[in-house]
Write an enzyme that holds these catalytic residues in place. Structure first.
Site, mmCIF file in Angstrom:
data_model
loop_
_atom_site.group_PDB
_atom_site.id
_atom_site.type_symbol
_atom_site.label_atom_id
_atom_site.label_comp_id
_atom_site.label_asym_id
_atom_site.label_seq_id
_atom_site.Cartn_x
_atom_site.Cartn_y
_atom_site.Cartn_z
ATOM 1 N N LYS A 78 -63.067 18.654 12.617
ATOM 2 C CA LYS A 78 -62.124 18.115 11.626
ATOM 3 C C LYS A 78 -62.167 18.928 10.334
ATOM 4 C CE LYS A 78 -63.882 13.910 12.099
ATOM 5 N NZ LYS A 78 -64.566 14.009 13.382
ATOM 6 N N SER A 79 -63.378 19.388 9.962
ATOM 7 C CA SER A 79 -63.519 20.070 8.665
ATOM 8 C C SER A 79 -62.579 21.272 8.552
ATOM 9 C CB SER A 79 -64.949 20.544 8.461
ATOM 10 O OG SER A 79 -65.852 19.616 8.982
ATOM 11 N N CYS A 89 -69.926 8.127 34.477
ATOM 12 C CA CYS A 89 -70.601 6.951 33.929
ATOM 13 C C CYS A 89 -71.247 6.219 35.093
ATOM 14 C CB CYS A 89 -69.646 6.050 33.144
ATOM 15 S SG CYS A 89 -68.703 4.879 34.107
#
Ligand code: DTP
Ligand code: MG
Ligand code: ZN
Length: 620
Positions: free
Chosen positions: A123-124, A479
């Site tokens: 995101k940065s 999972c």
């Protein structure tokens, strides 16, 4: 009317009232179901219209269609060449990850944007790269000084000028930064501040205003934007005051970033930040390389430490990982226990002094320590690429927290495991810890539901929690539920529910409160013999008893009741809002249990319904 018939009428009235209560509850239940089906229908319709796109423009955003949004994935904007060049030359990255280019183009076009993207996806870059390619500077609001320092260090290493203002900035430094903000020749491209600075420093606001008027404030980024909302998992009161930014500087595009926010949290953030029509980009929550698993912790003979140390020494030999624990004390004892078993582990929690903390962090980052046994204090800003396992010795306090904590694993996109040890007693330890939080109990129950669940893909539980449309194919047997297949049975627990509710009700009439442990033991025919009363006991195993009580709590037949002393908070069980439904003869309750026992690794066979034991116990 004679007194006899008056009594009859009263009795009939009572019975009608009781029935009305039941009907009201049934209506509430059906309305709940209607709401959930309607929401599912909406999601499915969306999917029919627009297949295969993980970008979901927010419902409340400006009327920008998918088609219009697509345009922002192009590289024919006036800034595109410069972006491309800086991505390679300055940030030394070869290509954008999913959604990065779209987010950057939208922000460069002056749009307000909320970007929801899993931890570690980058995101940065979505505000750092635009900052480098724009005139003036970008204001970045970050909740933690440590996050700020990490970013400044990184930016310095790639020769991008950035400065910060926080409580520990020296006077001279602050003075220089404040002066440079309006200086057309000032070199810095990013100014990092804490929300407290915005809230408390009038001087900062006045300099921002000057910079704004001079056209030097090019963009505002609010990192960890979910901190605005009390509904988010990390609420910071000072974030609530950040609405001032958009009110004072309406022409500056704002970019809110978070890894974890439901649509209602985002709506709340939008209101608090005074952003009228943001576009929301949501990347999929699915971290395809993470394997999710839940293991049951036996509350009598908890051997989770042996299990964990065996895993670390065998499956994760020489690999880096984190073990999350409930408390500072647990961090120390679990770490010591693992060390005794030959694991290279160190503890980490908020109460350690800063040097010790950064030493543990550093040693772990450079692989001198294999495992950090940590509380949630070891969280935001931990960015080690090759974490192969995140084990939760105790469940997290919400799905958001779990997603974020487990999300520290596998940032290099290689396979990694996220294992939770789920113990009955832990539910109540956490429950008393979050008792002061507004929706603490509700959120905790979502985590309990994640763990107790045996029939839904774990990813689907996470995805649905974050309002993501989910297709089970997306799991790829990554999972334990998907891997073990349909290994569960649906059992009718109506009679069990009645027995448990009777125990709790009975205690209530005797003005006594029962802890979950007391309810468990009373039902199993143990318990302190206090009063001569008849209750129905059971021959089910302890794990089964605990699973049923948990299920009754999740389904609303039981609920939590707290009592405070100056030293501690006690957790008791009381009747839940749905308990009156049990008076209705036709009402039935079911739950799903693993066919091969509650834990695939243990032997408990679930005989459930047929085995209702009519024995009675006399409380002395
Ligand atoms: N396009 C890219 N290609 C390769 N690596 C990238 C790219 N963009 C970012 N990265 C790397 C840089 C960082 O080491 C890592 C994490 O980025 P970062 O921006 O810190 O994540 P984040 O802000 O989304 O996560 P968090 O929610 O944990 O703060 O990803
Ligand atoms: Mg970040
Ligand atoms: Zn699955």
């Amino acid at each position: 009317m004679d007194s006899d018939s008056a009594e009859d009428v009263q009795a009939e009235l009572d019975s009608v009232e009781a029935e009305l209560e039941v009907v009201a509850l049934q209506i509430a239940e059906l309305l709940e179901k209607q709401a959930s089906l309607t929401s599912k229908k909406k999601q499915l319709l969306c999917r029919l219209e627009e297949p295969c796109d993980s970008t979901q423009p927010s419902g409340s955003g400006p009327a920008m269609t998918k088609q219009e949004l697509l345009r922002y994935e192009n590289d024919d904007f006036s800034w595109s060449t410069e972006l491309e060049q800086n991505l390679k030359d300055v940030f030394q990255l070869s290509k954008f990850r999913a959604l990065q280019l779209k987010a950057i183009n939208l922000s460069m076009s002056g749009k307000d944007l909320f970007l929801v993207m899993p931890t570690g996806r980058g995101k940065s870059l979505c505000y750092q790269l635009p900052a480098v390619c724009s005139e003036g500077f970008t204001l970045v609001v970050t909740p933690l000084v440590s996050l700020m320092e990490d970013q400044l260090m990184y930016l310095k290493s790639i020769d991008v000028e950035a400065v910060s203002l926080n409580a520990s900035s020296s006077k001279e430094h602050a003075k220089m930064v404040l002066a440079e903000m309006t200086d057309a020749k000032a070199p810095f491209k990013l100014l990092y501040v804490t929300p407290e600075k915005i809230a408390k420093s009038k001087l900062l606001m006045s300099r921002l205003e000057k910079a704004y008027n001079a056209g030097r404030l090019s963009r505002i980024a609010v990192d960890e934007v979910h901190c605005c909302s009390q509904w988010g998992h990390d609420f910071r009161p000072d974030y609530k005051l950040l609405g001032i930014l958009k009110r004072q500087f309406p022409k500056v595009p704002l970019l809110g970033l978070t890894a974890t926010a439901t649509s209602s949290v985002l709506k709340d953030c939008q209101k608090i930040l005074c952003v009228p029509e943001p576009i929301t980009l949501t990347a999929s929550f699915n971290r395809t390389n993470l394997y999710y698993e839940v293991r049951l912790k036996d509350s009598i003979s908890d051997d989770s430490i042996s299990d964990i140390s065996a895993l670390i020494k065998e499956r994760y030999k020489d690999q880096s990982g984190i073990v999350y624990v409930f408390s500072q004390k647990d961090a120390e004892t679990v770490s010591a226990d693992l060390q005794k078993k030959g694991v290279n582990a160190s503890s980490y929690h908020a109460n350690m002094n800063p040097e010790d903390k950064s030493q543990v962090h550093r040693k772990w980052a450079t692989n001198k320590i294999q495992v950090v046994v940590a509380t949630v204090a070891f969280g935001m800003g931990i960015d080690k690429a090759d974490v192969r396992f995140v084990i939760h010795h105790t469940i997290s306090k919400s799905i958001e927290n779990y997603y974020q904590e487990s999300g520290r694993a596998g940032r290099d996109d290689k396979p990694a495991d996220c294992i939770v040890y789920f113990g009955f007693n832990d539910i109540f330890r956490i429950s008393t810890m979050v008792v002061m939080e507004n929706v603490g109990q509700q959120k905790l129950l979502t985590m309990v539901d994640y763990c107790q669940n045996v029939d839904r893909c774990r990813r689907s539980v996470i995805a649905v929690h974050f309002d993501e449309v989910w297709d089970d194919e997306g799991c790829n047997e990554m999972c334990d539920v998907c891997r073990h297949g349909n290994d569960y049975i649906t059992v009718d627990i109506t009679q069990h529910a009645k027995d448990v509710v009777q125990i709790v009700e009975l205690a209530g009439t005797l003005d006594e409160k029962l802890t979950p442990l007391k309810v468990t033991e009373a039902w199993m025919g143990k318990g302190p013999a206090k009063r001569r009363k008849m209750i129905q006991t059971t021959t089910l195993s302890r794990l089964e008893v605990e699973a049923i009580i948990t299920s009754l709590l999740l389904q609303g037949y039981l609920s939590e009741d707290f009592s405070f002393t100056p030293y501690t908070t006690y957790f008791y069980l009381k009747l839940g809002r749905k308990a009156p439904l049990l008076k209705n003869q036709s009402h039935s309750i079911t739950m799903k249990m693993r066919r091969t026992g509650l834990d695939a690794n243990t032997v408990t066979k679930v005989p459930v319904m047929a085995d209702h034991n009519p024995n009675t116990l006399i409380w002395e």
